[in-house]
Motif scaffolding. Structure first.
Motif, PDB file in Angstrom:
ATOM      1  N   ILE A 141       0.410   5.894   0.758  1.00 38.05           N
ATOM      2  CA  ILE A 141       1.453   6.648   1.801  1.00 38.05           C
ATOM      3  C   ILE A 141       2.747   6.918   0.848  1.00 38.05           C
ATOM      4  CG2 ILE A 141       3.042   6.473   3.847  1.00 38.05           C
ATOM      5  CD1 ILE A 141       0.745   4.855   4.814  1.00 38.05           C
ATOM      6  N   ARG A 142       2.968   6.216   0.137  1.00 35.84           N
ATOM      7  CA  ARG A 142       4.414   6.178  -0.733  1.00 35.84           C
ATOM      8  C   ARG A 142       4.060   7.685  -1.501  1.00 35.84           C
ATOM      9  NH1 ARG A 142       4.734   1.698  -3.317  1.00 35.84           N
ATOM     10  NH2 ARG A 142       5.934   0.946  -2.024  1.00 35.84           N
ATOM     11  N   ARG A 143       2.827   7.597  -2.354  1.00 34.82           N
ATOM     12  CA  ARG A 143       2.387   8.757  -3.196  1.00 34.82           C
ATOM     13  C   ARG A 143       2.507   9.978  -2.214  1.00 34.82           C
ATOM     14  NH1 ARG A 143      -3.108   7.811  -6.476  1.00 34.82           N
ATOM     15  NH2 ARG A 143      -3.037  10.076  -5.989  1.00 34.82           N
ATOM     16  N   ASP A 144       1.944  10.122  -0.927  1.00 36.67           N
ATOM     17  CA  ASP A 144       1.928  11.347  -0.208  1.00 36.67           C
ATOM     18  C   ASP A 144       3.139  11.665   0.376  1.00 36.67           C
ATOM     19  OD1 ASP A 144      -0.943  11.182  -0.909  1.00 36.67           O
ATOM     20  OD2 ASP A 144      -1.247  10.169   1.087  1.00 36.67           O
ATOM     21  N   HIS A 145       4.040  10.672   0.906  1.00 35.82           N
ATOM     22  CA  HIS A 145       5.169  11.030   1.532  1.00 35.82           C
ATOM     23  C   HIS A 145       6.500  10.586   1.397  1.00 35.82           C
ATOM     24  CE1 HIS A 145       2.642  13.272   4.781  1.00 35.82           C
ATOM     25  NE2 HIS A 145       1.927  11.976   4.663  1.00 35.82           N
ATOM     26  N   GLY A 146       6.530   9.421   0.549  1.00 35.23           N
ATOM     27  CA  GLY A 146       7.677   9.122  -0.294  1.00 35.23           C
ATOM     28  C   GLY A 146       7.995   7.701   0.130  1.00 35.23           C
ATOM     29  N   GLN A 147       9.056   7.149  -0.336  1.00 35.57           N
ATOM     30  CA  GLN A 147       9.434   5.452  -0.107  1.00 35.57           C
ATOM     31  C   GLN A 147       9.944   5.615   1.496  1.00 35.57           C
ATOM     32  OE1 GLN A 147       9.359   2.932  -1.368  1.00 35.57           O
ATOM     33  NE2 GLN A 147      11.068   1.668  -0.218  1.00 35.57           N
ATOM     34  N   ALA A 148      10.768   6.464   1.926  1.00 37.28           N
ATOM     35  CA  ALA A 148      11.077   6.237   3.463  1.00 37.28           C
ATOM     36  C   ALA A 148      10.073   6.084   4.359  1.00 37.28           C
ATOM     37  CB  ALA A 148      12.056   7.550   3.815  1.00 37.28           C
ATOM     38  N   VAL A 149       8.911   7.007   4.370  1.00 40.87           N
ATOM     39  CA  VAL A 149       7.860   7.087   5.303  1.00 40.87           C
ATOM     40  C   VAL A 149       6.697   5.689   4.884  1.00 40.87           C
ATOM     41  CG1 VAL A 149       5.534   8.252   5.918  1.00 40.87           C
ATOM     42  CG2 VAL A 149       7.697   9.710   5.456  1.00 40.87           C
ATOM     43  N   ALA A 150       6.720   5.708   3.671  1.00 40.99           N
ATOM     44  CA  ALA A 150       6.013   4.272   3.446  1.00 40.99           C
ATOM     45  C   ALA A 150       6.963   2.843   4.016  1.00 40.99           C
ATOM     46  CB  ALA A 150       5.706   3.954   1.852  1.00 40.99           C
ATOM     47  N   ALA A 151       8.111   2.921   3.857  1.00 40.25           N
ATOM     48  CA  ALA A 151       8.930   1.942   4.636  1.00 40.25           C
ATOM     49  C   ALA A 151       8.650   1.637   6.033  1.00 40.25           C
ATOM     50  CB  ALA A 151      10.349   1.892   4.291  1.00 40.25           C
ATOM     51  N   GLN A 152       8.590   2.805   6.703  1.00 44.66           N
ATOM     52  CA  GLN A 152       8.354   3.037   8.159  1.00 44.66           C
ATOM     53  C   GLN A 152       6.778   2.371   8.193  1.00 44.66           C
ATOM     54  OE1 GLN A 152       9.801   3.167  10.779  1.00 44.66           O
ATOM     55  NE2 GLN A 152       8.366   3.725  12.355  1.00 44.66           N
ATOM     56  N   ALA A 153       5.779   2.708   7.593  1.00 45.61           N
ATOM     57  CA  ALA A 153       4.582   2.321   7.768  1.00 45.61           C
ATOM     58  C   ALA A 153       4.405   0.765   7.572  1.00 45.61           C
ATOM     59  CB  ALA A 153       3.496   2.973   6.800  1.00 45.61           C
ATOM     60  N   ALA A 154       5.231   0.255   6.749  1.00 47.74           N
ATOM     61  CA  ALA A 154       5.344  -1.075   6.405  1.00 47.74           C
ATOM     62  C   ALA A 154       5.898  -1.865   7.539  1.00 47.74           C
ATOM     63  CB  ALA A 154       6.033  -1.558   5.157  1.00 47.74           C
ATOM     64  N   ARG A 155       7.112  -1.407   8.098  1.00 44.73           N
ATOM     65  CA  ARG A 155       7.882  -1.894   9.464  1.00 44.73           C
ATOM     66  C   ARG A 155       6.586  -1.877  10.543  1.00 44.73           C
ATOM     67  NH1 ARG A 155      12.037   0.951   7.313  1.00 44.73           N
ATOM     68  NH2 ARG A 155      11.713   2.688   8.582  1.00 44.73           N
ATOM     69  N   LEU A 156       5.971  -0.683  10.625  1.00 39.65           N
ATOM     70  CA  LEU A 156       4.816  -0.724  11.878  1.00 39.65           C
ATOM     71  C   LEU A 156       3.841  -1.791  11.742  1.00 39.65           C
ATOM     72  CD1 LEU A 156       4.363   2.961  12.354  1.00 39.65           C
ATOM     73  CD2 LEU A 156       5.397   1.579  13.870  1.00 39.65           C
ATOM     74  N   ALA A 157       3.471  -2.177  10.250  1.00 34.07           N
ATOM     75  CA  ALA A 157       2.546  -3.234  10.187  1.00 34.07           C
ATOM     76  C   ALA A 157       2.767  -4.556   9.987  1.00 34.07           C
ATOM     77  CB  ALA A 157       1.686  -2.712   8.842  1.00 34.07           C
ATOM     78  N   VAL A 158       4.305  -4.709   9.956  1.00 37.82           N
ATOM     79  CA  VAL A 158       5.201  -6.057  10.027  1.00 37.82           C
ATOM     80  C   VAL A 158       4.548  -6.409   8.638  1.00 37.82           C
ATOM     81  CG1 VAL A 158       5.717  -7.973  11.157  1.00 37.82           C
ATOM     82  CG2 VAL A 158       5.044  -6.150  12.433  1.00 37.82           C
ATOM     83  N   ALA A 159       4.618  -5.690   7.477  1.00 33.51           N
ATOM     84  CA  ALA A 159       4.295  -6.178   6.085  1.00 33.51           C
ATOM     85  C   ALA A 159       5.374  -5.906   5.087  1.00 33.51           C
ATOM     86  CB  ALA A 159       3.038  -5.408   5.811  1.00 33.51           C
ATOM     87  N   PRO A 160       5.438  -6.532   3.952  1.00 32.89           N
ATOM     88  CA  PRO A 160       6.174  -6.237   3.005  1.00 32.89           C
ATOM     89  C   PRO A 160       5.885  -4.876   2.419  1.00 32.89           C
ATOM     90  CG  PRO A 160       4.830  -8.042   2.211  1.00 32.89           C
ATOM     91  CD  PRO A 160       4.633  -7.766   3.723  1.00 32.89           C
ATOM     92  N   LEU A 161       6.822  -4.224   1.669  1.00 30.35           N
ATOM     93  CA  LEU A 161       6.664  -2.997   0.957  1.00 30.35           C
ATOM     94  C   LEU A 161       6.713  -3.345  -0.662  1.00 30.35           C
ATOM     95  CD1 LEU A 161       5.931  -0.109   1.122  1.00 30.35           C
ATOM     96  CD2 LEU A 161       8.148   0.498   1.303  1.00 30.35           C
ATOM     97  N   ASP A 162       7.086  -4.494  -0.895  1.00 29.30           N
ATOM     98  CA  ASP A 162       7.571  -4.852  -2.289  1.00 29.30           C
ATOM     99  C   ASP A 162       6.320  -5.349  -3.109  1.00 29.30           C
ATOM    100  OD1 ASP A 162       7.456  -7.363  -1.312  1.00 29.30           O
ATOM    101  OD2 ASP A 162       9.519  -7.622  -0.953  1.00 29.30           O
ATOM    102  N   ARG A 163       5.311  -5.361  -2.594  1.00 29.86           N
ATOM    103  CA  ARG A 163       4.124  -5.906  -3.777  1.00 29.86           C
ATOM    104  C   ARG A 163       3.618  -4.832  -4.676  1.00 29.86           C
ATOM    105  NH1 ARG A 163       0.296 -10.414  -1.983  1.00 29.86           N
ATOM    106  NH2 ARG A 163      -1.081  -8.753  -0.677  1.00 29.86           N
TER     107      ARG A 163
END
Length: 312
Positions: A168-190
């Motif tokens: 998702i970060r590759r496709d849409h960037g950091q902000a959208v990937a961060a939103q996906a991580a929040r929806l999944a209640v998951a860290p984005l820093d691995r």
């Protein structure tokens, strides 16, 4: 809308199939439209696994329309892969699709021949067998996922989620990937290169670094070194370095550098600030250092990243 096709074979690992369905299927682009169209494609109309059966929405023919094909893990990697499945994956690849596997799905992908001459990973339990059966593949058993461009492989369980967030970060960037991580209640820093075996101390344990990691995220823009971090954790530098790697799979400075790059990605997407200002705001001593580190982690320059992902 990016079209994602998820393979459902007999004996699929349910969580490996559910993760990409959930992560890609719920995500919205910055303009509020669905970011992905997700289709589950079965090798048969009804696919059996474990204690239940799944009625797939589509067949393997939908692979030809996909821009990304996801191959979940299978319970028995030793069973022969149906020729129709291998042909569908090869056809999608030939038409330009990106192909990604989760856990033992790497055995399915390997059987197509598309991993020959490439680096790949799978769950550490199956890594030696994957290397034995497919010697043309450079199997790395110690990482969360491997990105080879149009082919991406991941380890098991939560590493599949890490890989989906990376795509998702590759496709849409950091902000959208961060939103996906929040929806999944998951860290984005691995990062993909982190170790598969990570010992997580309970958050309430005196040995847990969770409070320190939260503090490091909030203060990533500040000049920090290992001595400062070890002192804040209340342990010696050697003990701190050992405990940090056990709980995160990487070194303190590499983890901090990753946090700074993630912060820089968000600023590049959402602000008009200059590259020099962003370098200073994210804790880099000089813009030239920032540019080099950013390119190493992200694969493109800060300016190129901004052109691709700037909101609006």
């Amino acid at each position: 809308m990016h079209r994602v096709a998820i393979l459902a074979m007999h004996g699929f690992v349910p969580s490996d199939l559910a993760i990409p369905c959930d992560v890609f299927g719920r995500l919205q682009a910055p303009d509020g439209t669905p970011a992905y169209r997700v289709t589950v494609c079965g090798e048969a109309e009804e696919v059996r696994t474990g204690a239940f059966a799944l009625r797939a929405a589509s067949g393997l023919d939908r692979f030809d329309e996909a821009e990304t094909v996801i191959i979940p893990g299978i319970e028995d990697p030793s069973r022969p892969i149906p020729p129709t499945v291998l042909a569908a994956i090869r056809s999608a690849w030939a038409k330009g699709a990106r192909v990604a596997s989760i856990c033992s799905g790497a055995f399915v992908l390997a059987a197509t021949g598309l991993l020959d001459g490439r680096r790949a990973t799978t769950h550490w339990i199956g890594a030696a067998e994957l290397a034995r059966r497919f010697p043309a593949i450079a199997v790395d058993p110690g990482v969360l996922f491997v990105d080879e461009g149009r082919i991406v492989t991941s380890a098991g369980a939560s590493a599949g989620l890490d890989m989906c967030l990376h795509l998702i970060r590759r496709d849409h960037g950091q902000a959208v990937a961060a939103q996906a991580a929040r929806l999944a209640v998951a860290p984005l820093d691995r990062e993909g290169g982190q170790a598969q075996y990570i010992r997580h101390e309970p958050p309430g344990s005196a040995a847990s670094l969770a409070p320190l990691l939260d503090w490091m995220r909030e203060n990533a823009h500040r000049p920090l070194d290992v001595e400062t971090l070890a002192a804040r954790a209340g342990v010696s530098r050697r003990s701190f370095a050992r405990r940090f790697r056990e709980q995160t799979g990487t070194t303190p400075l590499q983890w901090l550098l990753r946090m700074r790059v993630l912060l820089a990605q968000a600023l590049l997407e959402t602000t008009p600030n200059s590259i020099d200002d962003i370098a200073m705001a994210t804790g880099f001593e000089a813009a030239v250092t920032f540019r080099a580190r950013f390119r190493r982690f992200v694969g493109v320059s800060p300016s190129a990243y901004r052109r691709r992902f700037r909101a609006g």
